[in-house]
Design an enzyme around this catalytic site. Structure first.
Site: not given
Ligand code: ADP
Length: 382
Positions: A304, A64, A7, A214, A185, A354, A153
């Site tokens: 999230v 990717r 990636n 965004r 995202g 992914e 995605h």
């Molecule tokens: P990316 O799109 O960069 O791959 P991720 O899938 O890792 O991102 O998601 C990042 C988001 O997940 C961040 O906003 C982070 O705050 C949120 N996040 C990670 N752990 C938790 C948690 N325990 N509770 C709430 N949000 C979380």
């Protein structure tokens, strides 16, 4: 047979080496080209990656690739023509496609014997019917400038939809799943029988759900207004809507963990922002229930989605009339199914992967369409 998944971003290379579904090695080369970074350029970065891993039996490299336009609807073995098409698509993905292209160029140079396969974020969504991807605008303009919904995605939505069907024991060719990828995202997808039929991101990853930085959906007139009335230059408006909008714009930060702590402490801006975030998810769930004519499951994934019971509960609150309920205890544990037993619509939490999906798509593609002998077409020696 081993698969190396790459990636390549503008300043980083993430890699993972698979043998089947097992990860043999993984890592990240960062701040490429920056003072004090891990490597001076992409070639040095990839050389560093390859020096650190055992490449015997390497069957393919999976790249990717973000934007495949209307041209790519499946993983594609890379040759000069494929590179030229990805280059042609650069205007649609000015940040992502050049980075992927440099990863592809360097990997082809360093591993000329090994088939290289591009897996596009957009490919999974090529099954969305025309009425789901056509913007209601001047058709000639749209056609001339390749303006339509593409969606992103795709590897994540494909992976978690399939995992959901497996988890619930549903026939993969019939399951109707709404997948919610909520990371930095964020996008929603309606999947019917393993095929994407609707998704929230559009020509770019800017539309749809509220994201970390965004905006997601806004009325396009906001842009004209900011330009004409507020006098902001177009580049600054773009930067604002991509980097300083979403949760960042509403709260001053984009980390959902911090925002949730502020909500607990009674912070009104954070509370409003979380309400906006969850409301948007609920609206998309409603749309996709309608598109699918009902769903077997709703699945949360990414940072999230996998980690925030608060978001999951709020996004699906008040939907019991539609057969959608989140069980409080299950939601707050690490269960994969968080709806009560016997719910008409299962609610699931599934960790996305992914890179694994890319490796599996590459393996399947090479099995179905073995590359002809020639450039990148020879199986790896040894
Ligand atoms: P990316 O799109 O960069 O791959 P991720 O899938 O890792 O991102 O998601 C990042 C988001 O997940 C961040 O906003 C982070 O705050 C949120 N996040 C990670 N752990 C938790 C948690 N325990 N509770 C709430 N949000 C979380």
């Amino acid at each position: 047979m081993k698969i190396l998944v790459l990636n390549t971003g503008s300043s980083s290379v993430k890699y993972r080496l698979f043998d089947g579904t097992e990860t043999l090695a993984k890592g990240l080369v960062e701040r490429i080209g920056e003072a004090g970074g891990d490597a001076s350029d992409h070639e040095a970065a990839l050389q560093q990656v390859m020096a650190g891993i055992d490449l015997t039996d390497l069957g393919a490299v999976g790249h990717r690739a973000v934007h495949g336009g209307s041209e790519f609807s499946r993983p594609t073995v890379i040759d000069d023509e494929v590179v030229a098409v990805i280059e042609r698509l650069v205007p649609l993905a000015p940040l992502h496609n050049p980075a992927a292209l440099s990863g592809i160029a360097v990997a082809r140079k360093l591993l000329p014997e090994v088939p290289q396969v591009a897996v596009f974020d957009t490919a999974f969504h090529q099954t969305i019917p025309p009425e789901g991807v056509t913007y209601a605008m001047d058709a000639a303009l749209a056609e001339r400038w390749q303006i339509r919904r593409y969606g992103f995605h795709g590897t994540s939505h494909a992976y978690v939809a399939r995992q959901t069907a497996e988890l619930l024991g549903l026939p993969a060719d019939q399951a109707r799943v709404i997948t919610l990828h909520l990371g930095n995202g964020a996008s929603a997808c309606a999947v019917s029988g393993g095929h994407s039929v609707a998704t929230s991101m559009g020509m770019s990853p800017q539309s749809g759900l509220v994201m970390g930085t965004r905006s997601g959906d806004i009325d396009p007139t906001v842009i004209f207004h900011l330009h004409r009335v507020a006098g902001l230059p177009i580049d600054e408006i773009e930067r604002s809507l991509i980097r300083s909008a979403g949760m960042q714009g509403l709260t001053g930060e984009n980390d959902m963990r911090t925002i949730e702590k502020r909500v607990e402490a009674g912070d009104p801006a954070a509370t409003r922002a979380l309400d906006v975030y969850c409301r948007r998810i609920k609206e998309y769930v409603g749309m996709y229930l309608a598109v699918l004519g009902g769903a077997d499951a709703i699945t949360f994934t990414a940072g999230v989605g996998q980690n925030s019971p608060v978001v999951r509960a709020a996004a699906l609150s008040g939907l019991s009339g539609l057969g959608i309920t989140v069980d409080k205890t299950r939601n707050e544990s690490r269960d994969q199914i968080i709806s009560p037993d016997g719910s008409p619509v299962a609610v699931c939490v599934i960790a996305t992967d992914e890179e694994l999906e890319i490796a599996q798509q590459v393996t399947a593609e090479l099995a179905a369409h073995p590359p002809a002998a020639g450039e990148g077409g020879q199986p790896a020696a040894g």
